[in-house]
Design a protein around this motif. Structure first.
Motif, PDB file in Angstrom:
ATOM      1  N   VAL A 222       0.826  -1.218   0.000  1.00 35.74           N
ATOM      2  CA  VAL A 222       0.000   0.000   0.000  1.00 35.74           C
ATOM      3  C   VAL A 222       0.852   1.256   0.000  1.00 35.74           C
ATOM      4  CG1 VAL A 222      -1.893  -1.171   1.172  1.00 35.74           C
ATOM      5  CG2 VAL A 222      -0.215   0.105   2.523  1.00 35.74           C
ATOM      6  N   SER A 223       2.166   1.120   0.239  1.00 33.50           N
ATOM      7  CA  SER A 223       3.057   2.275   0.201  1.00 33.50           C
ATOM      8  C   SER A 223       3.613   2.527  -1.192  1.00 33.50           C
ATOM      9  CB  SER A 223       4.215   2.082   1.186  1.00 33.50           C
ATOM     10  OG  SER A 223       3.738   2.012   2.511  1.00 33.50           O
ATOM     11  N   ALA A 224       3.414   1.572  -2.109  1.00 31.97           N
ATOM     12  CA  ALA A 224       3.841   1.803  -3.484  1.00 31.97           C
ATOM     13  C   ALA A 224       3.058   2.982  -4.073  1.00 31.97           C
ATOM     14  CB  ALA A 224       3.617   0.542  -4.320  1.00 31.97           C
ATOM     15  N   ARG A 225       3.679   3.723  -4.975  1.00 31.25           N
ATOM     16  CA  ARG A 225       3.074   4.955  -5.482  1.00 31.25           C
ATOM     17  C   ARG A 225       1.697   4.719  -6.096  1.00 31.25           C
ATOM     18  NH1 ARG A 225       6.546   9.166  -5.338  1.00 31.25           N
ATOM     19  NH2 ARG A 225       8.782   8.711  -5.248  1.00 31.25           N
ATOM     20  N   TRP A 226       1.554   3.655  -6.870  1.00 28.83           N
ATOM     21  CA  TRP A 226       0.284   3.424  -7.563  1.00 28.83           C
ATOM     22  C   TRP A 226      -0.847   3.162  -6.573  1.00 28.83           C
ATOM     23  CZ3 TRP A 226      -2.179  -1.167  -6.677  1.00 28.83           C
ATOM     24  CH2 TRP A 226      -1.416  -2.215  -6.164  1.00 28.83           C
ATOM     25  N   ALA A 227      -0.511   2.514  -5.436  1.00 30.03           N
ATOM     26  CA  ALA A 227      -1.533   2.247  -4.414  1.00 30.03           C
ATOM     27  C   ALA A 227      -1.763   3.462  -3.542  1.00 30.03           C
ATOM     28  CB  ALA A 227      -1.117   1.052  -3.563  1.00 30.03           C
TER      29      ALA A 227
ATOM     30  N   ARG B  17      -1.634   6.591  -4.199  1.00 30.06           N
ATOM     31  CA  ARG B  17      -2.432   7.631  -4.853  1.00 30.06           C
ATOM     32  C   ARG B  17      -3.924   7.305  -4.844  1.00 30.06           C
ATOM     33  NH1 ARG B  17       1.692   8.042  -9.990  1.00 30.06           N
ATOM     34  NH2 ARG B  17       3.264   9.379  -9.000  1.00 30.06           N
ATOM     35  N   ARG B  18      -4.269   6.056  -4.619  1.00 32.55           N
ATOM     36  CA  ARG B  18      -5.673   5.644  -4.663  1.00 32.55           C
ATOM     37  C   ARG B  18      -6.293   5.520  -3.279  1.00 32.55           C
ATOM     38  NH1 ARG B  18      -3.015   3.952  -8.969  1.00 32.55           N
ATOM     39  NH2 ARG B  18      -4.085   3.674 -10.966  1.00 32.55           N
ATOM     40  N   LEU B  19      -5.500   5.800  -2.250  1.00 30.35           N
ATOM     41  CA  LEU B  19      -6.002   5.660  -0.884  1.00 30.35           C
ATOM     42  C   LEU B  19      -6.103   7.019  -0.212  1.00 30.35           C
ATOM     43  CD1 LEU B  19      -3.920   2.592   0.392  1.00 30.35           C
ATOM     44  CD2 LEU B  19      -6.343   2.605  -0.186  1.00 30.35           C
ATOM     45  N   ALA B  20      -7.152   7.207   0.573  1.00 33.92           N
ATOM     46  CA  ALA B  20      -7.228   8.387   1.425  1.00 33.92           C
ATOM     47  C   ALA B  20      -6.129   8.310   2.471  1.00 33.92           C
ATOM     48  CB  ALA B  20      -8.591   8.469   2.101  1.00 33.92           C
ATOM     49  N   TYR B  21      -5.663   9.467   2.923  1.00 32.72           N
ATOM     50  CA  TYR B  21      -4.578   9.493   3.907  1.00 32.72           C
ATOM     51  C   TYR B  21      -4.951   8.699   5.148  1.00 32.72           C
ATOM     52  CZ  TYR B  21      -1.623  11.171   7.669  1.00 32.72           C
ATOM     53  OH  TYR B  21      -0.802  11.232   8.756  1.00 32.72           O
TER      54      TYR B  21
ATOM     55  N   GLU C 104      10.123  22.026   0.256  1.00 38.45           N
ATOM     56  CA  GLU C 104       9.550  20.831   0.884  1.00 38.45           C
ATOM     57  C   GLU C 104       8.335  20.378   0.089  1.00 38.45           C
ATOM     58  OE1 GLU C 104      10.076  20.023   5.507  1.00 38.45           O
ATOM     59  OE2 GLU C 104       9.129  21.938   5.149  1.00 38.45           O
ATOM     60  N   ARG C 105       8.170  19.085   0.037  1.00 42.86           N
ATOM     61  CA  ARG C 105       6.979  18.502  -0.590  1.00 42.86           C
ATOM     62  C   ARG C 105       6.111  17.934   0.520  1.00 42.86           C
ATOM     63  NH1 ARG C 105       8.370  18.188  -6.055  1.00 42.86           N
ATOM     64  NH2 ARG C 105      10.608  18.013  -6.462  1.00 42.86           N
ATOM     65  N   PHE C 106       4.800  18.117   0.400  1.00 39.75           N
ATOM     66  CA  PHE C 106       3.875  17.694   1.472  1.00 39.75           C
ATOM     67  C   PHE C 106       3.090  16.479   1.032  1.00 39.75           C
ATOM     68  CE2 PHE C 106       4.563  22.269   1.888  1.00 39.75           C
ATOM     69  CZ  PHE C 106       5.110  22.302   3.143  1.00 39.75           C
ATOM     70  N   SER C 107       3.739  15.548   0.300  1.00 42.89           N
ATOM     71  CA  SER C 107       3.028  14.384  -0.217  1.00 42.89           C
ATOM     72  C   SER C 107       2.666  13.390   0.871  1.00 42.89           C
ATOM     73  CB  SER C 107       3.887  13.677  -1.277  1.00 42.89           C
ATOM     74  OG  SER C 107       5.135  13.298  -0.744  1.00 42.89           O
ATOM     75  N   LEU C 108       3.359  13.428   2.021  1.00 40.46           N
ATOM     76  CA  LEU C 108       3.086  12.462   3.085  1.00 40.46           C
ATOM     77  C   LEU C 108       1.616  12.465   3.478  1.00 40.46           C
ATOM     78  CD1 LEU C 108       3.797  10.601   5.526  1.00 40.46           C
ATOM     79  CD2 LEU C 108       4.139  12.686   6.829  1.00 40.46           C
ATOM     80  N   ALA C 109       1.094  13.644   3.748  1.00 41.46           N
ATOM     81  CA  ALA C 109      -0.265  13.733   4.232  1.00 41.46           C
ATOM     82  C   ALA C 109      -1.224  14.194   3.159  1.00 41.46           C
ATOM     83  CB  ALA C 109      -0.326  14.701   5.427  1.00 41.46           C
ATOM     84  N   GLY C 110      -0.775  14.164   1.918  1.00 48.47           N
ATOM     85  CA  GLY C 110      -1.632  14.648   0.840  1.00 48.47           C
ATOM     86  C   GLY C 110      -2.651  13.659   0.595  1.00 48.47           C
TER      87      GLY C 110
END
Length: 445
Positions: free
Chosen positions: A150-155, A157-161, A439-445
């Motif tokens: 679920v940490s892979a990029r493709w997964a 992007r499809r999951l809510a934080y 900084e990129r805020f992708s962690l909690a995006g």
């Protein structure tokens, strides 16, 4: 308004990021050496595959502990490296952990199968059924495989934080299971009192860091400061600012450019954590965030009532004046990424050039504030408008707006495509890497 002014840049100071990064590398290398020494002192098995299996298992345990340290959100590390980079290192360490665990299982299973003349599958089943702790290790591996998937990029992007975060919590279950497996069957763990003490201390530090950084510190700060919404102010049709007040905010160690994970404690929002930067430098009395209605969390901010209790985790981030290397700066903002840029301008000393990139004049959130602040600070302000093509922040355009850009610090915040384009332009202009801050805020995006 009282703000914390950035101190002058010491000409020979070692950058805080370098100190923290070097410290982390040194800690990992030193512990890898200790693990290797303890393994050698414990002795080797007669089967080479079993030896490889034991070493990969020990290094996997070390990587697991190091992963916990990376995501513990310890203030000293976060202010110097930034949550985005620590999270990225955590992600790559996780893939290394996954492969070392797989190697541990494969080498051990094939090694014992070679000695017992059983096939590998039957050998693994036999170990899980007859050896204490092995079944727990298999469950731990299965959990880590799920978390890795679920940490892979493709997964991702499809999951809510919230969904991704909930699944990620099973990592802690895997850690406990792996630790009990190590206690039960780890020959190195029990080979000497020094080895036992070392491994207990390692896990205590790792788990203790998580408990302090992600649980105790946020609970303490929120109990101490008692945050509440003071006012909600629409900035445009799609942008809103939220003013938050509380007790002793002058003692909250927040800097311009940092962000919090905000939870507004209403019946329908308490479970949502949203990352929003401070859009004004902390003044010891209020905190302000400004957000665009880009999702369910930010869209509902305009409906929050004054007096609503707030639970905030943070401050987080290394996007601060702490990392300045030059006396003058360029601040580049795109869209709502202007919020930390506006806060930074308020704090920075020295001459600054602000470049604000938006599609149209109507998209320029907080522009009036930015213009007045730039005038008061003696800064240059350039509003760059128009469609994405042609690139109005290409190398030639940046050089025209800021001829001495290679001699300045560059602070950059905006949408990922815009940031990537500007970073490419900065490389073309030979701006030294250590002078570029983002900084990129992708962690909690």
């Amino acid at each position: 308004m009282t703000t914390v002014q950035s101190p002058p840049v010491p000409p020979t100071a070692i950058r805080p990021k370098v100190v923290a990064r070097t410290g982390l590398y040194a800690v990992l290398a030193a512990n890898a050496a200790v693990v290797t020494l303890l393994a050698v002192q414990a002795g080797f098995a007669s089967n080479a595959l079993v030896v490889l299996g034991r070493f990969t298992g020990l290094y996997a345990a070390l990587l697991m502990a190091f992963q916990l340290l990376l995501v513990a959100r310890l203030p000293w590390l976060d202010r110097r490296i930034g949550m985005d980079r620590l999270t990225n290192w955590h992600r790559w360490t996780g893939f290394g952990l996954l492969w070392t665990l797989v190697g541990h299982v494969v080498f051990i299973t094939f090694g014992y199968a070679e000695s017992s003349s059983m096939d590998p599958v039957s050998q693994l089943v036999d170990l899980a059924e007859t050896v204490e702790g092995v079944f727990r290790a298999v469950v731990a591996l299965a959990l880590i495989l799920v978390v890795g998937a679920v940490s892979a990029r493709w997964a991702r992007r499809r999951l809510a934080y919230e969904t991704w975060h909930f699944i990620h919590l099973y990592t802690y279950v895997a850690v406990v299971l792996a630790f009990t497996h190590q206690v039960a069957v780890g020959t190195t763990f029990t080979s000497s009192s020094a080895a036992t003490t070392y491994w207990y201390a390692l896990w205590a530090v790792a788990l203790g860091s998580v408990a302090v950084g992600r649980l105790a510190l946020p609970l303490w700060r929120n109990w101490r400061h008692q945050l509440r919404v003071e006012a909600v102010v629409p900035e445009s049709d799609h942008v809103v600012s939220v003013y938050i007040t509380g007790r002793d905010l002058d003692r909250l160690p927040a800097r311009a450019g940092q962000f919090f994970l905000w939870r507004f404690l209403t019946r329908d929002r308490w479970w949502q954590a949203n990352p929003f930067s401070l859009s004004a430098a902390p003044d010891g009395r209020t905190l302000r965030l400004t957000a665009k209605a880009a999702g369910d969390g930010s869209a509902g901010l305009r409906h929050i009532r004054p007096g609503t209790r707030v639970f905030a985790e943070g401050p987080y981030g290394a996007f601060t004046a702490m990392h300045r290397t030059r006396p003058e700066a360029v601040l580049v903002a795109g869209g709502v990424g202007v919020t930390p840029i506006r806060a930074l301008l308020e704090e920075l000393r020295g001459h600054a050039v602000v470049i604000y990139r938006v599609g149209t004049d109507r998209d320029a959130v907080l522009y009036d504030e930015l213009r007045d602040l730039a005038h008061a600070k003696g800064a240059e302000l350039h509003l760059v408008t128009g469609p994405p093509v042609p690139d109005r922040l290409a190398a030639g355009e940046l050089a025209r707006l800021v001829p001495d850009i290679a001699d300045r610090d560059v602070f950059l915040c905006g949408p990922p495509p815009m940031m990537n384009a500007v970073l490419g332009s900065l490389r073309e202009l030979d701006v030294p890497r250590q002078q570029i801050h983002f900084e990129r805020f992708s962690l909690a995006g």
